[in-house]
Design a protein around this motif. Structure first.
Motif, PDB file in Angstrom:
ATOM      1  N   LYS A 128     -10.006  -3.585   2.166  1.00  0.00           N
ATOM      2  CA  LYS A 128      -8.713  -3.671   1.484  1.00  0.00           C
ATOM      3  C   LYS A 128      -8.555  -2.636   0.371  1.00  0.00           C
ATOM      4  O   LYS A 128      -7.447  -2.407  -0.120  1.00  0.00           O
ATOM      5  CB  LYS A 128      -8.518  -5.078   0.920  1.00  0.00           C
ATOM      6  CG  LYS A 128      -8.356  -6.142   2.006  1.00  0.00           C
ATOM      7  CD  LYS A 128      -8.189  -7.540   1.416  1.00  0.00           C
ATOM      8  CE  LYS A 128      -8.015  -8.579   2.512  1.00  0.00           C
ATOM      9  NZ  LYS A 128      -7.892  -9.953   1.972  1.00  0.00           N
ATOM     10  N   LYS A 129      -9.654  -2.004  -0.019  1.00  0.00           N
ATOM     11  CA  LYS A 129      -9.583  -0.972  -1.053  1.00  0.00           C
ATOM     12  C   LYS A 129      -8.868   0.273  -0.546  1.00  0.00           C
ATOM     13  O   LYS A 129      -8.414   1.101  -1.331  1.00  0.00           O
ATOM     14  CB  LYS A 129     -10.990  -0.572  -1.506  1.00  0.00           C
ATOM     15  CG  LYS A 129     -11.754  -1.686  -2.223  1.00  0.00           C
ATOM     16  CD  LYS A 129     -13.115  -1.208  -2.682  1.00  0.00           C
ATOM     17  CE  LYS A 129     -14.036  -0.944  -1.526  1.00  0.00           C
ATOM     18  NZ  LYS A 129     -15.430  -0.655  -1.960  1.00  0.00           N
ATOM     19  N   PHE A 130      -8.761   0.397   0.767  1.00  0.00           N
ATOM     20  CA  PHE A 130      -8.214   1.615   1.356  1.00  0.00           C
ATOM     21  C   PHE A 130      -6.886   1.299   2.055  1.00  0.00           C
ATOM     22  O   PHE A 130      -6.832   0.481   2.961  1.00  0.00           O
ATOM     23  CB  PHE A 130      -9.217   2.212   2.345  1.00  0.00           C
ATOM     24  CG  PHE A 130     -10.565   2.470   1.720  1.00  0.00           C
ATOM     25  CD1 PHE A 130     -10.788   3.600   0.943  1.00  0.00           C
ATOM     26  CD2 PHE A 130     -11.606   1.555   1.877  1.00  0.00           C
ATOM     27  CE1 PHE A 130     -12.021   3.831   0.353  1.00  0.00           C
ATOM     28  CE2 PHE A 130     -12.839   1.774   1.291  1.00  0.00           C
ATOM     29  CZ  PHE A 130     -13.047   2.918   0.518  1.00  0.00           C
ATOM     30  N   GLU A 131      -5.842   1.973   1.604  1.00  0.00           N
ATOM     31  CA  GLU A 131      -4.503   1.677   2.131  1.00  0.00           C
ATOM     32  C   GLU A 131      -4.309   2.217   3.539  1.00  0.00           C
ATOM     33  O   GLU A 131      -3.753   1.543   4.403  1.00  0.00           O
ATOM     34  CB  GLU A 131      -3.438   2.273   1.196  1.00  0.00           C
ATOM     35  CG  GLU A 131      -3.399   1.597  -0.174  1.00  0.00           C
ATOM     36  CD  GLU A 131      -2.288   2.152  -1.035  1.00  0.00           C
ATOM     37  OE1 GLU A 131      -1.484   2.960  -0.525  1.00  0.00           O
ATOM     38  OE2 GLU A 131      -2.214   1.771  -2.223  1.00  0.00           O
ATOM     39  N   THR A 132      -4.738   3.446   3.781  1.00  0.00           N
ATOM     40  CA  THR A 132      -4.509   4.064   5.083  1.00  0.00           C
ATOM     41  C   THR A 132      -5.577   3.642   6.070  1.00  0.00           C
ATOM     42  O   THR A 132      -6.771   3.789   5.821  1.00  0.00           O
ATOM     43  CB  THR A 132      -4.522   5.607   4.973  1.00  0.00           C
ATOM     44  OG1 THR A 132      -3.572   6.010   3.996  1.00  0.00           O
ATOM     45  CG2 THR A 132      -4.180   6.243   6.306  1.00  0.00           C
ATOM     46  N   LYS A 133      -5.144   3.082   7.188  1.00  0.00           N
ATOM     47  CA  LYS A 133      -6.064   2.665   8.249  1.00  0.00           C
ATOM     48  C   LYS A 133      -5.694   3.408   9.534  1.00  0.00           C
ATOM     49  O   LYS A 133      -4.551   3.818   9.726  1.00  0.00           O
ATOM     50  CB  LYS A 133      -5.972   1.156   8.487  1.00  0.00           C
ATOM     51  CG  LYS A 133      -6.133   0.311   7.222  1.00  0.00           C
ATOM     52  CD  LYS A 133      -7.542   0.311   6.725  1.00  0.00           C
ATOM     53  CE  LYS A 133      -7.681  -0.453   5.416  1.00  0.00           C
ATOM     54  NZ  LYS A 133      -7.293  -1.846   5.515  1.00  0.00           N
ATOM     55  N   ASP A 162      -8.018  -0.045  11.182  1.00  0.00           N
ATOM     56  CA  ASP A 162      -7.234  -1.247  10.910  1.00  0.00           C
ATOM     57  C   ASP A 162      -8.033  -2.459  11.384  1.00  0.00           C
ATOM     58  O   ASP A 162      -8.396  -2.550  12.566  1.00  0.00           O
ATOM     59  CB  ASP A 162      -5.899  -1.147  11.659  1.00  0.00           C
ATOM     60  CG  ASP A 162      -4.934  -2.269  11.311  1.00  0.00           C
ATOM     61  OD1 ASP A 162      -5.409  -3.391  11.038  1.00  0.00           O
ATOM     62  OD2 ASP A 162      -3.722  -2.026  11.321  1.00  0.00           O
TER      63      ASP A 162
END
Length: 376
Positions: A128-133, A162
């Protein structure tokens, strides 16, 4: 109090009521037994499974809160009444211990699954720390020899994908159909497992960009042995048996090299492990990854050499490295979200060393294996 409590406890004196087939089935999995009791007076004073057998009245001389009686008999109801009349309470001082092999297997699987889900949730929280998946165009399959760093590689790659497209459960032959359906429906894009090669598994792997993960046989033997000594969670019958019977670390290492079978659980000979889960897949993999190289480049992630290393891995599975790739790799490699790290955390690792005799065993059982894999 449940079965796992019985098999693992150290704080109570374990007494087994019964000296029949039920005892023979469960005793090898209990850590330490003080003695047996039995209503058959002909057995009193004799030995059973290397322990003395006594009249049940002997427990009246014990401090009740310091003992745990495992009733290993088909006459549990009658014995339960007998012990209750002596002042003992069910589930406090005594417990039913007639266990079929399927029951034990089910408990082991259930507890392993609970632990695995707990650490999968930790990985998801870290993502969840990373917005782009990313959603790979072609599914990714990590196939590996067990204990070669599978969770580590899975967690690193998961930090780029994702989470809705990650198949969290390990793919084994028994669960391959479920994974295959999710792959064909496009529901999941990242799979991890230990699959032997045959027509069925090859069909699954052919639809993926497959990474094959291997490890130096010396290190893999030690890693497997540590796993069997874990006290965090009872993984399988072999681990239970080794700990309950206080089999030495050195003997356990020998078993890992030569192979061992106990009930439905088994560890193949070392040569068979590498052939079954590793070498047979070399031609199918888009890349063969050595655990030692992965560790080196995580530790030296700021080097240009390491950037090229990870660039090659992610290019081979259809993912372009984003600007924050280093943070993602390091987050995935965090030992705090690693199930394997948790399992061996409290083990005295200084005991686990290969002797010269172990190395000779490896050479005899798996001749030239290390040389073939580039480790010698």
């Amino acid at each position: 109090m449940n079965l796992i409590d019985i098999l693992r406890r150290r704080d109570r004196k374990i007494i087994v009521f019964g000296t029949g087939s039920a005892s023979r089935r469960i005793v090898p999995f209990i850590r330490s037994i003080s003695y047996f009791i039995d209503n058959d007076s002909r057995k009193w004073g004799k030995s059973f499974m290397n322990k003395k057998v006594y009249d049940p009245k002997i427990i009246l001389g014990e401090k009740l809160d310091e003992i745990l009686i495992v009733v290993a008999s088909m006459f549990y109801e009658e014995i339960s009444q007998q012990l209750s009349k002596m002042g003992l309470e069910e589930d406090k001082h005594f417990i039913k211990g007639v266990i079929l092999e399927e029951d034990l297997d089910e408990v082991l699987k259930r507890n392993s699954a609970i632990m695995a889900r707990m650490y999968d949730k930790k990985v998801i929280e870290s993502l969840k720390k990373f917005e782009t998946k990313f959603v790979p165009n072609k599914p990714i399959f990590i196939n590996s020899i067990p204990k070669s760093g599978t969770h580590l590689l899975r967690n690193i790659i998961a930090h780029f994908i994702d989470e809705r497209y990650i198949h969290w459960n390990f793919v084994h032959y028994e669960t391959l159909d479920e994974a295959q359906n999710e792959l064909l429906q496009g529901e999941k894009k990242l799979f991890t497992g230990h699959l032997p090669k045959d027509f069925k598994t090859s069909t699954f792997a052919s639809k993926c960009n497959m990474l094959t993960l291997i490890r130096d046989p010396y290190d893999l033997v030690l890693s497997t042995a540590k796993f069997l000594y874990s006290e965090i969670i009872p993984w399988n019958r072999i681990g239970h048996y080794i700990q309950a019977n206080e089999i030495s670390v050195q003997e356990t290492i020998s078993y890992v090299i030569s192979g061992i079978q106990l009930g439905n659980d088994g560890i193949p000979r070392l040569s068979e492990s590498y052939l079954k889960w590793g070498i047979q897949w070399f031609d199918d993999a888009v890349q063969v990854i050595r655990f030692e190289d992965l560790i080196y480049h995580i530790k030296n992630i700021n080097n240009k050499e390491s950037e090229i290393y990870f660039l090659n891995i992610f290019n081979s599975i259809g993912i372009d490295l984003p600007k924050d790739w280093k943070d993602r790799v390091l987050s995935g490699a965090d030992r705090n979200i690693s199930l394997t790290s948790a399992v061996v955390k409290n083990i005295d690792k200084s005991q686990f060393k290969l002797t010269e005799n172990h190395k000779k065993m490896i050479e005899v059982i798996a001749s030239n294996l290390r040389k073939t894999l580039g480790y010698a």
